[in-house]
Design a protein around this motif. Sequence first.
Motif, PDB file in Angstrom:
ATOM      1  N   UNK A   1       0.806  -1.225   0.000  1.00 55.51           N
ATOM      2  CA  UNK A   1       0.000   0.000   0.000  1.00 55.51           C
ATOM      3  C   UNK A   1       0.837   1.272   0.000  1.00 55.51           C
ATOM      4  N   UNK A   2       2.022   1.244   0.612  1.00 54.31           N
ATOM      5  CA  UNK A   2       2.763   2.493   0.832  1.00 54.31           C
ATOM      6  C   UNK A   2       4.122   2.577   0.155  1.00 54.31           C
ATOM      7  N   UNK A   3       4.593   1.493  -0.473  1.00 57.39           N
ATOM      8  CA  UNK A   3       5.964   1.482  -1.003  1.00 57.39           C
ATOM      9  C   UNK A   3       6.182   2.584  -2.048  1.00 57.39           C
ATOM     10  N   UNK A   4       5.255   2.741  -2.969  1.00 53.65           N
ATOM     11  CA  UNK A   4       5.411   3.755  -4.018  1.00 53.65           C
ATOM     12  C   UNK A   4       5.445   5.162  -3.423  1.00 53.65           C
ATOM     13  N   UNK A   5       4.596   5.424  -2.444  1.00 56.83           N
ATOM     14  CA  UNK A   5       4.568   6.734  -1.781  1.00 56.83           C
ATOM     15  C   UNK A   5       5.887   7.001  -1.062  1.00 56.83           C
ATOM     16  N   UNK A   6       6.404   5.984  -0.363  1.00 57.69           N
ATOM     17  CA  UNK A   6       7.663   6.149   0.361  1.00 57.69           C
ATOM     18  C   UNK A   6       8.824   6.382  -0.603  1.00 57.69           C
ATOM     19  N   UNK A   7       8.767   5.750  -1.771  1.00 56.31           N
ATOM     20  CA  UNK A   7       9.827   5.959  -2.762  1.00 56.31           C
ATOM     21  C   UNK A   7       9.830   7.411  -3.230  1.00 56.31           C
ATOM     22  N   UNK A   8       8.648   7.979  -3.448  1.00 56.59           N
ATOM     23  CA  UNK A   8       8.574   9.382  -3.860  1.00 56.59           C
ATOM     24  C   UNK A   8       9.141  10.302  -2.779  1.00 56.59           C
ATOM     25  N   UNK A   9       8.841   9.990  -1.509  1.00 58.04           N
ATOM     26  CA  UNK A   9       9.371  10.790  -0.401  1.00 58.04           C
ATOM     27  C   UNK A   9      10.891  10.688  -0.342  1.00 58.04           C
ATOM     28  N   UNK A  10      11.410   9.464  -0.526  1.00 61.12           N
ATOM     29  CA  UNK A  10      12.862   9.265  -0.483  1.00 61.12           C
ATOM     30  C   UNK A  10      13.544   9.990  -1.637  1.00 61.12           C
ATOM     31  N   UNK A  11      12.951   9.931  -2.825  1.00 60.34           N
ATOM     32  CA  UNK A  11      13.515  10.636  -3.979  1.00 60.34           C
ATOM     33  C   UNK A  11      13.568  12.147  -3.729  1.00 60.34           C
ATOM     34  N   UNK A  12      12.510  12.664  -3.088  1.00 55.72           N
ATOM     35  CA  UNK A  12      12.462  14.108  -2.805  1.00 55.72           C
ATOM     36  C   UNK A  12      13.547  14.508  -1.812  1.00 55.72           C
ATOM     37  N   UNK A  13      13.771  13.674  -0.785  1.00 53.35           N
ATOM     38  CA  UNK A  13      14.800  13.995   0.198  1.00 53.35           C
ATOM     39  C   UNK A  13      16.190  13.861  -0.407  1.00 53.35           C
ATOM     40  N   UNK A  14      16.375  12.832  -1.237  1.00 56.13           N
ATOM     41  CA  UNK A  14      17.670  12.638  -1.882  1.00 56.13           C
ATOM     42  C   UNK A  14      18.012  13.839  -2.765  1.00 56.13           C
ATOM     43  N   UNK A  15      17.006  14.402  -3.435  1.00 53.50           N
ATOM     44  CA  UNK A  15      17.244  15.547  -4.317  1.00 53.50           C
ATOM     45  C   UNK A  15      17.725  16.761  -3.537  1.00 53.50           C
ATOM     46  N   UNK A  16      17.353  16.846  -2.251  1.00 55.57           N
ATOM     47  CA  UNK A  16      17.774  17.978  -1.411  1.00 55.57           C
ATOM     48  C   UNK A  16      19.092  17.706  -0.695  1.00 55.57           C
TER      49      UNK A  16
END
Length: 310
Positions: A188-203
């Motif tokens: 249920x949450x893996x795709x959402x968590x990946x987007x959050x991780x990508x956003x943090x990695x970009x910063x």
Amino acid sequence: MLSMRKYLFSAGFALLVAATSVSITVMTPPAFASEIKYIVNDIPLTSGDIAHRAAFLRLQHKKGDAANDMIEQTLRMAEVKRLGIRISDAQVDAAYQRFATTNKMQISQLDGIMEKSGVTKEHFKEFIRAQMAWNQALSARYRSGDGGGTSEQDAVKRMLSNGGTKPTAMEYMLQQVIFVVPPAERSATLAKRKREADAMRARFNGCNTTREFAKGLVDVTVRDLGRILAPQLPPDWADQVKATKVGGATPVRETERGIEFIGICSSREVSDDKVAQMVFQSEDTSDKTADDLSKKYVEELKAKARIIKR
């Protein structure tokens, strides 16, 4: 001929690729009743297990003794259990998905091939689990020196023969960021968590501000991994770490814990006796195939095993 290092971490998947890199003739197997054929150290091995392995060998157009294959896999899995090595269902499922993607198939297509050929997806997944776990066992044995690794004394001798020159290696200061995904919430949450991780990695712009970034996020763990020499890098991360500049972060990846990336805090070139030992040992891996180590290891397990044919 594969080098030891390459085999330890990728040969299992090389075997998987071979499974569908050849032409496949799929025949629906007859139904059969499963019965215990062998007892391997108190672990039952059934005619069904052996039939699935025979089908797997046919699928690869390989000759082999299916019963012996399964006896050896049973011994290997008992050994990895003794060593405390565990491959999660999530890791196996991810590898199964990668295998389908690499071979340009949908999961449903791969499932169908496995079922119609008599292998079954369950048997194939257990083969994947066994390969991944055994690679870790081989890696541990090799690093312990049982595989013919270089001792510090050998490293000193090698340095003296080279005019006293010590080899160098990169030393990294690393930070691990984990976006935790509980197993029950994975689908249920893996795709959402990946987007959050990508956003943090970009910063990400260095290890000093990571915890500040993580403060407003739920279930994010930041771990300082300390100093790690290049030969010590986990194989799953090694290439990505080496390709990432200081102050940057590796691409995110899915693991059994959730979604992760590694920040590169700093790096420097170092040279000492311990580095020499590691570098020389890494170089020596090309002198002996991992097949030899694996066969020797399994022969030792067989010699001590209690195998009863029913």
